[in-house]
Design a protein around this motif. Structure first.
Motif, mmCIF file in Angstrom:
data_model
loop_
_atom_site.group_PDB
_atom_site.id
_atom_site.type_symbol
_atom_site.label_atom_id
_atom_site.label_comp_id
_atom_site.label_asym_id
_atom_site.label_seq_id
_atom_site.Cartn_x
_atom_site.Cartn_y
_atom_site.Cartn_z
ATOM 1 N N LYS A 1 0.814 -1.215 0.000
ATOM 2 C CA LYS A 1 0.000 0.000 0.000
ATOM 3 C C LYS A 1 0.847 1.263 0.000
ATOM 4 O O LYS A 1 0.392 2.319 -0.446
ATOM 5 C CB LYS A 1 -0.919 0.013 1.227
ATOM 6 N N GLY A 2 2.029 1.168 0.538
ATOM 7 C CA GLY A 2 2.970 2.279 0.517
ATOM 8 C C GLY A 2 4.251 1.835 -0.175
ATOM 9 O O GLY A 2 4.446 0.643 -0.445
ATOM 10 N N ILE A 3 5.137 2.770 -0.471
ATOM 11 C CA ILE A 3 6.390 2.450 -1.156
ATOM 12 C C ILE A 3 7.366 1.836 -0.154
ATOM 13 O O ILE A 3 7.686 2.441 0.872
ATOM 14 C CB ILE A 3 6.998 3.717 -1.781
ATOM 15 N N VAL A 4 7.812 0.622 -0.436
ATOM 16 C CA VAL A 4 8.766 -0.085 0.434
ATOM 17 C C VAL A 4 9.960 -0.498 -0.404
ATOM 18 O O VAL A 4 9.817 -1.220 -1.395
ATOM 19 C CB VAL A 4 8.122 -1.329 1.083
ATOM 20 N N ASN B 1 20.753 6.709 -3.599
ATOM 21 C CA ASN B 1 20.021 6.340 -4.807
ATOM 22 C C ASN B 1 18.704 5.634 -4.480
ATOM 23 O O ASN B 1 17.737 5.736 -5.237
ATOM 24 C CB ASN B 1 20.888 5.462 -5.709
ATOM 25 N N ALA B 2 18.669 4.926 -3.350
ATOM 26 C CA ALA B 2 17.416 4.313 -2.914
ATOM 27 C C ALA B 2 16.398 5.394 -2.539
ATOM 28 O O ALA B 2 15.207 5.278 -2.834
ATOM 29 C CB ALA B 2 17.669 3.387 -1.727
ATOM 30 N N ILE B 3 16.871 6.454 -1.903
ATOM 31 C CA ILE B 3 15.989 7.582 -1.562
ATOM 32 C C ILE B 3 15.479 8.255 -2.833
ATOM 33 O O ILE B 3 14.295 8.592 -2.951
ATOM 34 C CB ILE B 3 16.735 8.593 -0.668
ATOM 35 N N LYS B 4 16.365 8.422 -3.795
ATOM 36 C CA LYS B 4 15.961 8.991 -5.089
ATOM 37 C C LYS B 4 14.914 8.114 -5.761
ATOM 38 O O LYS B 4 13.930 8.606 -6.328
ATOM 39 C CB LYS B 4 17.189 9.136 -5.988
ATOM 40 N N GLN B 5 15.111 6.794 -5.683
ATOM 41 C CA GLN B 5 14.171 5.847 -6.271
ATOM 42 C C GLN B 5 12.797 5.962 -5.608
ATOM 43 O O GLN B 5 11.765 5.913 -6.283
ATOM 44 C CB GLN B 5 14.716 4.427 -6.100
ATOM 45 N N ALA B 6 12.782 6.135 -4.290
ATOM 46 C CA ALA B 6 11.509 6.292 -3.570
ATOM 47 C C ALA B 6 10.771 7.538 -4.046
ATOM 48 O O ALA B 6 9.542 7.521 -4.231
ATOM 49 C CB ALA B 6 11.780 6.381 -2.065
ATOM 50 N N LYS B 7 11.517 8.610 -4.266
ATOM 51 C CA LYS B 7 10.889 9.849 -4.740
ATOM 52 C C LYS B 7 10.300 9.668 -6.140
ATOM 53 O O LYS B 7 9.190 10.131 -6.421
ATOM 54 C CB LYS B 7 11.915 10.987 -4.751
ATOM 55 N N ILE B 8 11.035 8.978 -7.011
ATOM 56 C CA ILE B 8 10.541 8.732 -8.368
ATOM 57 C C ILE B 8 9.266 7.889 -8.325
ATOM 58 O O ILE B 8 8.308 8.145 -9.060
ATOM 59 C CB ILE B 8 11.624 8.038 -9.224
ATOM 60 N N CYS B 9 9.238 6.876 -7.451
ATOM 61 C CA CYS B 9 8.036 6.042 -7.305
ATOM 62 C C CYS B 9 6.843 6.879 -6.844
ATOM 63 O O CYS B 9 5.726 6.720 -7.350
ATOM 64 C CB CYS B 9 8.289 4.930 -6.285
ATOM 65 N N TYR B 10 7.093 7.777 -5.912
ATOM 66 C CA TYR B 10 6.014 8.617 -5.375
ATOM 67 C C TYR B 10 5.490 9.586 -6.430
ATOM 68 O O TYR B 10 4.279 9.706 -6.641
ATOM 69 C CB TYR B 10 6.533 9.390 -4.164
ATOM 70 N N GLU B 11 6.410 10.256 -7.115
ATOM 71 C CA GLU B 11 5.996 11.232 -8.123
ATOM 72 C C GLU B 11 5.371 10.555 -9.338
ATOM 73 O O GLU B 11 4.528 11.140 -10.024
ATOM 74 C CB GLU B 11 7.206 12.080 -8.542
ATOM 75 N N GLY B 12 5.755 9.296 -9.602
ATOM 76 C CA GLY B 12 5.179 8.554 -10.710
ATOM 77 C C GLY B 12 3.874 7.865 -10.364
ATOM 78 O O GLY B 12 3.320 7.144 -11.197
ATOM 79 N N PHE C 1 3.223 5.364 -8.479
ATOM 80 C CA PHE C 1 3.425 3.937 -8.709
ATOM 81 C C PHE C 1 2.341 3.073 -8.053
ATOM 82 O O PHE C 1 1.785 2.176 -8.687
ATOM 83 C CB PHE C 1 4.809 3.546 -8.180
ATOM 84 N N ILE C 2 2.025 3.347 -6.800
ATOM 85 C CA ILE C 2 1.029 2.545 -6.079
ATOM 86 C C ILE C 2 -0.345 2.683 -6.738
ATOM 87 O O ILE C 2 -1.048 1.692 -6.962
ATOM 88 C CB ILE C 2 0.944 2.972 -4.605
ATOM 89 N N GLU C 3 -0.719 3.905 -7.067
ATOM 90 C CA GLU C 3 -2.028 4.155 -7.675
ATOM 91 C C GLU C 3 -2.149 3.460 -9.031
ATOM 92 O O GLU C 3 -3.228 2.949 -9.390
ATOM 93 C CB GLU C 3 -2.249 5.656 -7.845
ATOM 94 N N LYS C 4 -1.070 3.415 -9.793
ATOM 95 C CA LYS C 4 -1.123 2.816 -11.126
ATOM 96 C C LYS C 4 -1.196 1.293 -11.074
ATOM 97 O O LYS C 4 -1.801 0.672 -11.951
ATOM 98 C CB LYS C 4 0.063 3.296 -11.961
ATOM 99 N N ILE C 5 -0.605 0.700 -10.042
ATOM 100 C CA ILE C 5 -0.774 -0.745 -9.858
ATOM 101 C C ILE C 5 -2.236 -1.038 -9.543
ATOM 102 O O ILE C 5 -2.837 -1.973 -10.100
ATOM 103 C CB ILE C 5 0.132 -1.276 -8.729
ATOM 104 N N SER C 6 -2.822 -0.242 -8.660
ATOM 105 C CA SER C 6 -4.239 -0.418 -8.324
ATOM 106 C C SER C 6 -5.113 -0.304 -9.571
ATOM 107 O O SER C 6 -6.104 -1.023 -9.719
ATOM 108 C CB SER C 6 -4.671 0.636 -7.291
ATOM 109 N N GLY C 7 -4.741 0.585 -10.476
ATOM 110 C CA GLY C 7 -5.510 0.784 -11.700
ATOM 111 C C GLY C 7 -5.456 -0.390 -12.655
ATOM 112 O O GLY C 7 -6.341 -0.563 -13.493
ATOM 113 N N GLU C 8 -4.413 -1.232 -12.539
ATOM 114 C CA GLU C 8 -4.276 -2.393 -13.418
ATOM 115 C C GLU C 8 -5.033 -3.607 -12.896
ATOM 116 O O GLU C 8 -5.242 -4.584 -13.623
ATOM 117 C CB GLU C 8 -2.793 -2.774 -13.557
#
Length: 343
Positions: free
Chosen positions: A288-291, A305-316, A318-325
């Motif tokens: 449900k959240g980015i882990v 880089n892991a922190i950067k990756q978390a930010k990209i997931c949030y801005e993209g 990611f969680i909402e788009k998985i729910s949409g599929e």
């Protein structure tokens, strides 16, 4: 965006973790809550220049170690740095959590504390792995030893969302790890999974044999966690042994040492292609959240880089788009189950 960081997890914690956090708040405009021993973390923070308003410390009194039973540790150590970081996401006080600590404990916490997206059957670990031609995703890499075909179909869809929205690869290719290329090869799990993937609207390219995994020609490789974890650990072991053998051969004589010096730029570029720090962390897909799970030996570069990756997931989103599929995925599963009564 607020990111919860397990300040005590990993081989180089808290020093590398704290340094990465100070650099990340300056570069990525994120807010961070570091969980762990407040005294130790505060002393470490004093070594760096950063925006003091961007980092908070949540004091904890316990640490989950690598040799503890993951589920029992999560249940018993509720004042551990990992548990409290996960709980921040559950309570909505942070949008992502990152840890370089116990993978098993993070998996258990992601499942029981953060929770699964409604409609997702299993959470999967999905590292990005360097390949000969390009990086690829391996999913599941060890979270689920026993799987059903519908789990692997969901893994493939979630991997697709990650590649399209986070790595910006349009219509990524998806392969099924198997002992042969032919459709009829494999066990019951791979045969039925093949049928599901073939009927989906995914860019499914068929089975991928183990010898072809490292090419990187297929973007997302799907398998159960037993196979995935075996592939991952073998991959890491082979890479480590190759570098070790090369070093031994180069140092074996004066002639080879001179040749090694001449080829130093080549070896450096080769090693960089296998540098896990470039990819930051492995995502747990389906939460449900980015882990994100950072490598246990992460230095400040990898953790940043892991922190950067978390930010990209949030801005993209990611969680909402998985729910949409999910509707498309589950409709396909329901249809296939009705067509295959023996499943």
């Amino acid at each position: 965006m607020i990111i919860a960081v397990d300040g005590m997890g990993g081989d180089n914690a808290p020093k590398a973790v704290v340094k990465a956090c100070t650099e990340a708040v300056n570069e990525f405009s994120v807010d961070i809550i570091i969980t762990g021993n407040e005294k130790i973390i505060a002393e470490e923070l004093e070594n760096y220049n950063y925006n003091k308003n961007k980092i908070d410390i949540l004091n904890t009194t316990e640490i989950i170690t690598q040799n503890e039973h993951p589920v029992m540790a999560i249940r018993k150590k509720k004042d551990s740095s990992l548990y409290r970081a996960l709980n921040l996401v559950k309570e909505g006080k942070a949008q992502a959590v990152i840890s370089a600590g116990s993978t098993g404990a993070l998996m258990a916490g992601a499942t029981f504390i953060v929770g699964r997206i409604r409609g997702i059957d299993r959470i999967a670990l999905a590292p990005i792995i360097p390949g000969k031609n390009r990086p690829f995703m391996l999913v599941d890499a060890g979270a689920n030893v026993d799987c059903k075909p519908q789990y692997l179909l969901q893994f493939a869809f979630m991997g697709k969302v990650y590649f399209e929205n986070i790595l910006k690869v349009e219509n990524p290719s998806i392969g099924l790890i198997n002992i042969g290329l032919e459709e009829e090869k494999g066990n019951e799990l791979t045969k039925k999974t093949y049928e599901l993937l073939k009927k989906s609207n995914l860019n499914f390219t068929g089975n991928v044999e183990p010898r072809d995994i490292s090419s990187g020609d297929v973007n997302i490789l799907v398998c159960d966690g037993f196979v995935g974890n075996t592939v991952l650990k073998m991959y890491e072991g082979v890479a480590s042994n190759i570098f070790s053998m090369l070093k031994s051969e180069i140092m074996s004589s004066m002639k080879s040492k001179i040749g090694g010096l001449l080829l130093k730029p080549v070896f450096k570029n080769f090693k960089n292609k296998f540098d896990y720090t470039e990819y930051g962390g492995s995502a747990f897909l389906g939460t449900k959240g980015i882990v994100l799970k950072a490598h246990g030996s992460s230095d400040e570069k990898a953790f940043k880089n892991a922190i950067k990756q978390a930010k990209i997931c949030y801005e993209g989103k990611f969680i909402e788009k998985i729910s949409g599929e999910l509707e498309n995925i589950n409709n396909l599963i329901d249809k296939s189950e009705s067509e295959m009564p023996n499943q």
